[in-house]
Design an enzyme around this catalytic site. Structure first.
Site, PDB file in Angstrom:
ATOM      1  N   THR A 240       1.207  -4.667   4.061  1.00 11.60           N
ATOM      2  CA  THR A 240       0.886  -5.083   5.430  1.00 11.60           C
ATOM      3  C   THR A 240       0.254  -6.469   5.517  1.00 11.60           C
ATOM      4  O   THR A 240       0.303  -7.093   6.568  1.00 11.60           O
ATOM      5  CB  THR A 240      -0.061  -4.059   6.088  1.00 11.60           C
ATOM      6  OG1 THR A 240      -1.257  -3.948   5.312  1.00 11.60           O
ATOM      7  CG2 THR A 240       0.594  -2.696   6.211  1.00 11.60           C
TER       8      THR A 240
ATOM      9  N   THR B  78       0.819  -1.216   0.000  1.00 13.93           N
ATOM     10  CA  THR B  78       0.000   0.000   0.000  1.00 13.93           C
ATOM     11  C   THR B  78       0.848   1.258   0.000  1.00 13.93           C
ATOM     12  O   THR B  78       0.481   2.269  -0.609  1.00 13.93           O
ATOM     13  CB  THR B  78      -0.940  -0.007   1.220  1.00 13.93           C
ATOM     14  OG1 THR B  78      -1.803  -1.138   1.135  1.00 13.93           O
ATOM     15  CG2 THR B  78      -1.792   1.257   1.276  1.00 13.93           C
TER      16      THR B  78
END
Length: 333
Positions: free
Chosen positions: A86, A12
């Site tokens: 993540t 991200t």
């Protein structure tokens, strides 16, 4: 404060809008351009790959592991920061930690919000990771995220979208970051690191099977039929299943499959309390209890044991050593 190498892998923190959703496509230099640098730190960037972390393979992770070791072969490097998605960060960080034998710190970080957003958390997390890599030593592999410092071992993603995304549900906080300072609250306990594994042509298959009400050995046996050389059984409670699953585990181990036992409960250790298919019977059948490590990191420990030796007994010993760690003591001021 030092020379830090940033290894960029996507996620991200490197993601931009693709028309229907976000995906990683920015390189490491673009990511670095979003963040301020701590004072007296110089940065070099290694663009390893740029992918969404659910797409990572064992080959990706082993390439990252070897790249970390290659970077640290330069004595002029003071630390490493890995930018990572993540979703699987806890797996890659733990893999690197299992094989990390250098006093210099490797810090994983990422973001919950894509790059370029007005309220993005990537720049702040990256700043904190650089500061942590430059100012700590002898702590193994760390995760810097949301103003907190976590040990790689035991830390999992606990929030799907919230900014404070990581924690070790079974341990006290390792450290915190604020006002340009890293404060460590305790020291993580780590086993002796494993040697760097070879890069196999085809990495061993390691599957995860979760127990639940009405659970039976069908999925476990399907994993074996698919060629799994390692299994992680995610039990209920303190690591429990059924007598039928105990028998399937015993059969798998007799075929040379390495089996680890964890739990689907968020915190606390696997504990031999119950029989009639519980952890007492599963451990007696040969499953290795993983303490407070949950399924993704237990799988990495099984993978590392498989890569470390061809001998079945050695693999069990290596797995037992890799999943064990003493309870850390709190550091008092």
């Amino acid at each position: 404060m030092g020379r830090i190498v940033v290894i960029s892998t996507g996620g991200t923190i490197a993601s931009r809008w693709q028309g229907s959703g976000f995906a990683a496509d920015a390189d490491g230099r673009e990511v670095m351009a979003t963040a301020p640098l701590p004072e007296d730190i110089t940065v070099e960037v290694v663009d390893l790959f740029s992918v969404n972390s659910p797409r990572l393979t064992t080959a990706h992770q082993l390439t990252l592991l070897r790249t970390v070791h290659e970077v640290l072969a330069d004595p002029g490097v003071d630390g490493i920061v890995v930018t990572h998605g993540t979703d699987t960060l806890e797996e890659s960080a733990f893999l690197v930690d299992l094989h990390h034998h250098d006093p210099r710190t490797v810090v994983f970080t990422g973001a919950q919000r894509p790059m370029g957003t007005a309220d993005g958390d990537g720049p702040g997390n990256l700043y904190d990771a650089l500061l942590t890599a430059a100012s700590t030593r002898g702590l193994g592999v760390l995760i810097a995220f949301g103003g907190r410092v976590h040990a790689a071992r035991g830390t999992v993603k606990t929030q799907a979208v919230a900014l404070d995304a990581f924690a070790d549900p079974s341990k006290e906080l390792l450290g915190k970051i604020g006002f340009g300072k890293v404060t460590m609250l305790r020291s993580p306990q780590r086993p002796e690191p494993l040697p760097l594994p070879a890069m196999p042509e085809v990495p061993p298959r390691v599957d995860v099977v979760m127990h639940h009400a009405d659970g039976d050995p069908v999925l476990l046996n399907a994993a074996l039929a698919a060629g799994a050389r390692g299994l992680v059984l995610v039990g209920t409670g303190a690591g429990n299943a059924t007598p039928e699953i105990v028998e399937a585990v015993r059969d798998a181990i007799a075929r040379g499959v390495l089996v680890a036992l964890t739990t689907r409960v968020a915190a606390g250790p696997v504990t031999e309390i119950y029989t009639h298919g519980g952890a007492v019977d599963l451990v007696a059948a040969g499953a290795v209890p993983t303490g407070t490590l949950r399924a993704p990191q237990a799988r990495i420990a099984v993978l590392s044991a498989l890569l470390a030796s061809e001998d079945e007994a050695d693999r069990v010993r290596i797995l037992q050593r890799s999943v064990s760690s003493a309870e850390p003591a709190l550091v008092t001021a």
